[in-house]
Each structure stands twice: as structure tokens, then as C-alpha cells.
Design a protein around this motif. Structure first.
Motif, PDB file in Angstrom:
ATOM      1  N   ILE A 311       1.101  -1.412   0.363  1.00 57.04           N
ATOM      2  CA  ILE A 311      -0.136  -0.325  -0.150  1.00 57.04           C
ATOM      3  C   ILE A 311       0.458   1.120   0.000  1.00 57.04           C
ATOM      4  N   ASP A 312       2.119   1.313   0.528  1.00 55.81           N
ATOM      5  CA  ASP A 312       2.948   2.392   0.412  1.00 55.81           C
ATOM      6  C   ASP A 312       3.876   2.666   0.026  1.00 55.81           C
ATOM      7  N   ARG A 313       4.306   1.174  -0.694  1.00 57.70           N
ATOM      8  CA  ARG A 313       6.170   1.039  -1.466  1.00 57.70           C
ATOM      9  C   ARG A 313       6.022   2.634  -2.356  1.00 57.70           C
ATOM     10  N   GLY A 314       6.878   3.620  -2.321  1.00 60.85           N
ATOM     11  CA  GLY A 314       6.683   4.048  -2.867  1.00 60.85           C
ATOM     12  C   GLY A 314       6.204   5.532  -2.704  1.00 60.85           C
ATOM     13  N   LYS A 315       5.572   5.799  -1.359  1.00 64.95           N
ATOM     14  CA  LYS A 315       5.615   6.681  -0.318  1.00 64.95           C
ATOM     15  C   LYS A 315       7.445   6.333   0.936  1.00 64.95           C
ATOM     16  N   LYS A 316       7.434   7.798   1.211  1.00 63.64           N
ATOM     17  CA  LYS A 316       9.069   7.484   2.377  1.00 63.64           C
ATOM     18  C   LYS A 316       7.643   7.954   3.573  1.00 63.64           C
ATOM     19  N   ILE A 317       8.197   6.789   3.978  1.00 64.28           N
ATOM     20  CA  ILE A 317       7.579   6.441   5.826  1.00 64.28           C
ATOM     21  C   ILE A 317       8.085   6.820   6.713  1.00 64.28           C
ATOM     22  N   ASN A 318       8.546   8.008   7.335  1.00 68.66           N
ATOM     23  CA  ASN A 318       9.400   8.819   8.564  1.00 68.66           C
ATOM     24  C   ASN A 318       9.765   7.324  10.200  1.00 68.66           C
ATOM     25  N   SER A 319       9.858   7.009  10.226  1.00 72.41           N
ATOM     26  CA  SER A 319       9.997   7.296  11.822  1.00 72.41           C
ATOM     27  C   SER A 319       9.885   8.185  12.937  1.00 72.41           C
ATOM     28  N   PHE A 320       9.088   7.880  13.393  1.00 77.69           N
ATOM     29  CA  PHE A 320       8.503   8.741  14.681  1.00 77.69           C
ATOM     30  C   PHE A 320       8.641   8.953  15.921  1.00 77.69           C
ATOM     31  N   SER A 321      10.054   9.619  17.216  1.00 76.81           N
ATOM     32  CA  SER A 321       9.628   9.185  18.128  1.00 76.81           C
ATOM     33  C   SER A 321       9.754  11.123  18.997  1.00 76.81           C
ATOM     34  N   GLU A 322       9.139  11.952  18.365  1.00 71.77           N
ATOM     35  CA  GLU A 322       9.450  13.060  18.669  1.00 71.77           C
ATOM     36  C   GLU A 322       7.866  13.381  19.459  1.00 71.77           C
ATOM     37  N   GLU A 323       7.752  13.685  20.922  1.00 69.64           N
ATOM     38  CA  GLU A 323       6.828  14.399  21.471  1.00 69.64           C
ATOM     39  C   GLU A 323       5.200  14.703  20.622  1.00 69.64           C
ATOM     40  N   ILE A 324       4.593  14.822  20.650  1.00 69.05           N
ATOM     41  CA  ILE A 324       3.486  15.427  19.295  1.00 69.05           C
ATOM     42  C   ILE A 324       3.322  16.761  20.293  1.00 69.05           C
ATOM     43  N   ILE A 325       3.186  18.028  19.963  1.00 75.83           N
ATOM     44  CA  ILE A 325       2.824  18.980  20.573  1.00 75.83           C
ATOM     45  C   ILE A 325       1.454  19.739  19.625  1.00 75.83           C
ATOM     46  N   LYS A 326       1.157  19.264  18.136  1.00 72.39           N
ATOM     47  CA  LYS A 326       0.251  19.280  17.649  1.00 72.39           C
ATOM     48  C   LYS A 326      -0.180  18.963  16.551  1.00 72.39           C
ATOM     49  N   LEU A 327      -1.742  18.637  16.534  1.00 76.62           N
ATOM     50  CA  LEU A 327      -2.318  17.366  15.284  1.00 76.62           C
ATOM     51  C   LEU A 327      -3.018  19.021  14.749  1.00 76.62           C
ATOM     52  N   ASP A 328      -2.818  18.771  12.256  1.00 76.71           N
ATOM     53  CA  ASP A 328      -4.062  19.363  12.542  1.00 76.71           C
ATOM     54  C   ASP A 328      -4.248  18.574  11.520  1.00 76.71           C
ATOM     55  N   LEU A 329      -5.763  19.170  10.922  1.00 78.58           N
ATOM     56  CA  LEU A 329      -6.120  19.073  10.001  1.00 78.58           C
ATOM     57  C   LEU A 329      -6.102  19.934   9.000  1.00 78.58           C
ATOM     58  N   ASP A 330      -5.975  19.465   7.451  1.00 76.86           N
ATOM     59  CA  ASP A 330      -5.373  20.910   6.785  1.00 76.86           C
ATOM     60  C   ASP A 330      -6.594  20.328   5.607  1.00 76.86           C
ATOM     61  N   ASN A 331      -7.339  21.067   5.156  1.00 79.51           N
ATOM     62  CA  ASN A 331      -8.165  21.091   4.131  1.00 79.51           C
ATOM     63  C   ASN A 331      -8.783  19.397   3.389  1.00 79.51           C
ATOM     64  N   VAL A 332      -8.965  19.014   5.192  1.00 77.50           N
ATOM     65  CA  VAL A 332      -9.581  17.656   4.514  1.00 77.50           C
ATOM     66  C   VAL A 332     -11.051  17.401   3.762  1.00 77.50           C
ATOM     67  N   ASN A 333     -11.070  16.164   3.495  1.00 76.64           N
ATOM     68  CA  ASN A 333     -12.094  15.904   2.264  1.00 76.64           C
ATOM     69  C   ASN A 333     -12.468  15.133   2.274  1.00 76.64           C
ATOM     70  N   TYR A 334     -13.631  14.911   3.339  1.00 76.40           N
ATOM     71  CA  TYR A 334     -13.930  12.948   3.265  1.00 76.40           C
ATOM     72  C   TYR A 334     -15.513  12.995   3.146  1.00 76.40           C
ATOM     73  N   SER A 335     -15.495  11.712   1.962  1.00 72.84           N
ATOM     74  CA  SER A 335     -17.352  11.247   1.174  1.00 72.84           C
ATOM     75  C   SER A 335     -17.184   9.802   1.648  1.00 72.84           C
ATOM     76  N   VAL A 336     -19.082   9.692   2.287  1.00 72.38           N
ATOM     77  CA  VAL A 336     -18.793   8.297   2.783  1.00 72.38           C
ATOM     78  C   VAL A 336     -20.167   7.589   2.067  1.00 72.38           C
ATOM     79  N   LYS A 337     -20.376   7.045   0.343  1.00 72.45           N
ATOM     80  CA  LYS A 337     -21.105   6.652  -0.274  1.00 72.45           C
ATOM     81  C   LYS A 337     -21.712   7.519  -0.762  1.00 72.45           C
TER      82      LYS A 337
END
Length: 539
Positions: A311-337
Motif C-alpha cells: 500500500i505504501d510502497r513508493g511513499k517515504k515512511i518516516n520513523s517518529f519518536s518526538e513528542e506530539i505538540i500539534k495535530l492539524d486537519l489540513d483541508n480534509v475532504n471525505y465522502s461516504v457513499k
């Protein structure tokens, strides 16, 4: 399958040794009876008695070595199947939640219960039987050539005729087996749905409807299995009939060789036994090939399943170890049926702040939490964690930093401490502190065994206590982000206040809570109350 034989090398080598010795002993039976016949026809009675004693000892060894390969094969099969179950479990534990969310849970159960059963009994065991049968065939053939080469060649040609039947029916059998497995999987899915919701079925008086559904699904499974067994029986019957011709042919054609003085009577007896151990393996091999042919599609599907997901081949997957200080929803679109749920949704969630998300039923509050956790992927836009696109971050590194309290708490039949730590290392003092912060200290003190109390039907927690246990679980992980989905849903005001108090005490985290509550005391814990409506988050 080579991988599993290599990882269980010791058990595999022991089985090969046992199969080799057993095959040699079985192939030697022809010479044993030839010797007995020769001495019986001779004039030396003492020689006959010695030969008879040797035959008894030989037969005892043969009986013992009939047991040894069976036992060693069982050990090897059990070891391989254990490895395969562990690989399947590991596959699902490593698979990203987005992919898991797309798959019906009954499919996973079917792979573990049904597919692995087919692999064990109709693929792995036949492969090991083929190994032993091949040894017997080779040793018997060598003995037959030693006695009479021309007769051996003639009988060998005839012997291979039974082997053609399963090869001709290979595609039919494979297709029939796959149809049966699909029908079995369908029945399992219907039954799981019925079993999971049996209370609703009974209360709504829908037993007859579900009984018909289960009956139809069961009948489909029966019909598919009947068709498969019918084709399989035809194949085996043809092989059996042809093999009987081979057995009789040895005596008839061998008799011609005896008549022409090209073979002795003891030699004919030996040849008959040896050719039986040549023709027998060929018939058995044809049956084993039938099993292998029929299970091929199931085996292929299993090995395709446990391969690394691309699924994620071709994408760069970064390891992540730092403390989370911010979460952002950036122009999120989502549809159901085809229905748009979110339209260019934007929001920032910062450390040391608490956010309550309210909205009407169906507005997408729980879906929004799943997007934040990476369980669902937005159609457009992204979730960013400390500025990094969540889809480019190793999901399991990300999960190390978040804790989720769902609407329904997962309670395991284990101790309170193990439920809090999720079976990880238990720091008893830390467990008690987390339970106290979650408002469960009085409950624990009421149990004689304290945090070691096993959660069973007799020590079942109430809905409010389960929810607070989930909070204690989140606190124990000391995650940077705590996500709650309707933590007070269905609870009375006392439990709602206890949960409100527990959430109010949490500091230096990002707290995101979806709630229907209108309690001023509960909502007073939050820095921002966001309203989800028309696909937007508004303050």
C-alpha cells in the motif's frame, strides 16, 4: 512452505531420517518373504527356523518404524502450523489500521479457522506423505530392478496409469474446493453476525428470519462440499480400479517370466510385494496430488495474504519518536457513499489544551476521530502531526504517542492490572495511581486481590467503571494525545461527573473528546468547544 521447513529444520531432518528408515524396511519386506519362501522350499529346516526368527525380529522393527514417522510428522506439522498461526497474527498486528478497517472480521476468522485447517490437512500433511511415499517408491523400484529389470519396466508403465486421473481433474478439483471454502466463509460470516447480535435478534422476534438465512447459507455450503467430494471420489475410484489391475497384472505377467525360467517362484513373490510397494505409492501419490490440487487456491490465497502489503510502497515512511505538540486537519475532504461528510475541514489541536467536539448524530464526529488516528484516510487534504503528513509517518510509531478511549471498552478476561497495562510490564504503583486518577480507587479497595483481581462474570464492571478503566489505561501509557469517543454516553450523572473529574485532572496533553453531553460541569473542562456541522468545525 520452504521457509517453514527451514525454521523448523531439526524437526524436518528427524522426520526425513524416520521416513527413510521406514521406507527401507517396507521395501525390504519383499526380500524377507522371498527368503522365507526359499528356505521353506529347501531341505534345511534349521535354516528355515533361523530365517523365521529373523523375520519376527524384522517385523517388530518394521512395526516400530511404522509409528516413528507418524509421531515425528505430527511434531513437524504442529511446529509448522504454530509458525503459520504466529505469522498470520503478526501480519494482522503489523497491518495498518486503514487496511484492516476495510476487511470484514469474519475473513480473518475464516483464514485462521478454515484456511489453516485446509493447509494443514490437505497441503502440508500430503507434502510430507509424498516425501515418505517417494522414498518407498524409489527403494522398492531399486529392489524390483535388481530382481527382474524387464518385468519392472513393463509393470512401471502400467503403474503410472492411475496417476493420470488426478492430473486430469486438477482444475476441476481446485475450483470445487475454492467454491466450498467461499461457501464456508459466507456461512461463518452470517453466523458471526447472528451470534454477535443475538440479543437484538431475539428482542425483535427475528429468529425465523435468521434461521432461514443460516439455513440457506448452510445448504449452500453443503451443496458445494457435496460437489467437491463427488469429484474427489470419482478421481480416487478411478485410481483404485486401475491400481487393482496393476496388482493382478504383476502375478499374470510375472507368471509368464516364471514359465520362461526368467524368474523363480520366490522371486515372483518378492516382485509381487515390491511391485505392490511401487504401485501402492503411485496410487497413494495420486490421492495426495488430488488433495494438493484441491487446496492449491486456498494455499495461494493464504501466502498472498501474509505478504508485505504494498500500500505504501513508493511513499517515504518516516520513523517518529518526538513528542506530539500539534495535530492539524489540513483541508480534509471525505465522502461516504457519495455523500460529502467533510469539506476542506481545518483545525489545529495543541499541547496542553482540551477540545470538545459536538454535533448532531451522523455529522461525522467518530469518523473525524478515525481520520485523526489514521484508521480512515481522507479523500483530499491531510492530517499533520508536528507538521509531518500522517500518511508519511510510521503508523506504529504514531500509535506509541496516542491513547484512544472508544465508545465500547475492550475488557479482557485477565487481572485489572493486565487490563490497564494491556499485558505489558506491570508497575503496580503506577497502575494504582492511574486507577485513582480515573476515579476507581474505591472499586479496587473493595476487592481482596486489589489490582490482581481477575475480571470475570462475577467481578464484572459497570459501564461507568469500564469507561474509567479505559481512562486509566490511557493514563498508564502516558501518551501525548488522548482521544475520547463519547466517554459519558449512556452513563448516569454520578459516573459522568467522575469521568469529568478524571479528564479535568489530565495536564500537558492534547485532549480531544467527542461528546453529546450538555453538562456545564463536564464542558467546563475544555479550552475549546467545537461544533461539527455542514462538514466544518466551528468554535
Amino acid at each position: 512452505m520452504k521457509k517453514y521447513f527451514k525454521s523448523n529444520r531439526k524437526e524436518f531432518i528427524i522426520y526425513l531420517i524416520a521416513a527413510t528408515i521406514t521406507s527401507l524396511l517396507t521395501a525390504g519386506m519383499g526380500f524377507l518373504y522371498s527368503g522365507l519362501t526359499s528356505t521353506a522350499l529347501g531341505d534345511d529346516f534349521q535354516k528355515f527356523i533361523l530365517m523365521a526368527i529373523f523375520a519376527v525380529i524384522y517385523l517388530l522393527f518394521d512395526a516400530y518404524f511404522d509409528y516413528v514417522p507418524r509421531a515425528t510428522k505430527s511434531v513437524l506439522v504442529n511446529s509448522v502450523m504454530n509458525s503459520m498461526r504466529m505469522d498470520l497474527t503478526t501480519h494482522y498486528l503489523k497491518k495498518d489500521l486503514y487496511s484492516l478497517n476495510q476487511e470484514d472480521p469474519s475473513v480473518r476468522t475464516n483464514r485462521l479457522v478454515n484456511d489453516l485447517d485446509v493447509i494443514e490437512n490437505e497441503y502440508l500433511r500430503p507434502i510430507l506423505s509424498i516425501i515418505q511415499t517417494s522414498f518407498l517408491f524409489i527403494f522398492s523400484l531399486m529392489g524390483a530392478f535388481y530382481l527382474q529389470g524387464m518385468l519392472t519396466i513393463i509393470m512401471l508403465v502400467i503403474c503410472f496409469v492411475p496417476f493420470l486421473a488426478p492430473l486430469i481433474n486438477q482444475k476441476i478439483l481446485s475450483s470445487n474446493k475454492k467454491d466450498y471454502q467461499e461457501a464456508k466463509k459466507s456461512y461463518l460470516g452470517v453466523f458471526e453476525s447472528f451470534s454477535r447480535n443475538i440479543s437484538t435478534v431475539v428482542i425483535t422476534n427475528s429468529q425465523k428470519v435468521f434461521n432461514r438465512m443460516l439455513g440457506k447459507s448452510s445448504q449452500d455450503m453443503k451443496d458445494s462440499n457435496d460437489e467437491f467430494k463427488k469429484q474427489e471420489s470419482k478421481t480416487i475410484a478411478i485410481s483404485y480400479g486401475l491400481s487393482n489391475i496393476v496388482y493382478s497384472g504383476t502375478w499374470i505377467i510375472g507368471g509368464v517370466f516364471v514359465f520362461n525360467k526368467q524368474l523363480t517362484v520366490p522371486g515372483l513373490i518378492a516382485m509381487t510385494i515390491l511391485m505392490n510397494t511401487v504401485a501402492g505409492p503411485i496410487q497413494y501419490l495420486s490421492e495426495l496430488v488430488t488433495d494438493l490440487s484441491s487446496s492449491k487456491e486456498v494455499v495461494k490465497d493464504y501466502f498472498d495474504t501474509i505478504k508485505d502489503d504494498p500500500i505504501d510502497r513508493g511513499k517515504k515512511i518516516n520513523s517518529f519518536s518526538e513528542e506530539i505538540i500539534k495535530l492539524d486537519l489540513d483541508n480534509v475532504n471525505y465522502s461516504v457513499k457519495g455523500k460529502e461528510l467533510f469539506d476542506k475541514l481545518n483545525c489545529e489541536f495543541d499541547k496542553n489544551k482540551k477540545y470538545a467536539i459536538k454535533g448532531e448524530s451522523g455529522a461525522g464526529k467518530s469518523t473525524l476521530l478515525q481520520i485523526l488516528m489514521g484508521i480512515i484516510r481522507p479523500d483530499k487534504g491531510s492530517v499533520k502531526v508536528n507538521g509531518l503528513n500522517l500518511q508519511e509517518v510510521n503508523s506504529y510509531d504514531y500509535y506509541d504517542h496516542i491513547a484512544y478511549v472508544p465508545q465500547k471498552t475492550a475488557i479482557f478476561p485477565a487481572s485489572i492490572a493486565e487490563n490497564v497495562t494491556m499485558f505489558g510490564p506491570v508497575d503496580a504503583e503506577k497502575v494504582k495511581i492511574c486507577l485513582e486518577k480515573a476515579g476507581l480507587s474505591k472499586l479496587i479497595s473493595g476487592f481482596e486481590a486489589g489490582i490482581e483481581t481477575k475480571l470475570t462474570a462475577e467481578t464484572k464492571l459497570s459501564g461507568g467503571e469500564e469507561r474509567r478503566l479505559d481512562i486509566a489505561r490511557a493514563l498508564y501509557r502516558d501518551a501525548n494525545v488522548l482521544i475520547f469517543d463519547e466517554p459519558t454516553s449512556g452513563l448516569d450523572s454520578i459516573n459522568e461527573n467522575l469521568i469529568s473529574e478524571a479528564i479535568g485532572k489530565i495536564e500537558n496533553k492534547i485532549i480531544i473528546v467527542v461528546t453529546h453531553s450538555n453538562s456545564k460541569e463536564f464542558l467546563g473542562n475544555f479550552d475549546q468547544i467545537l461544533k461539527l456541522e455542514n462538514g466544518k468545525l466551528n468554535i
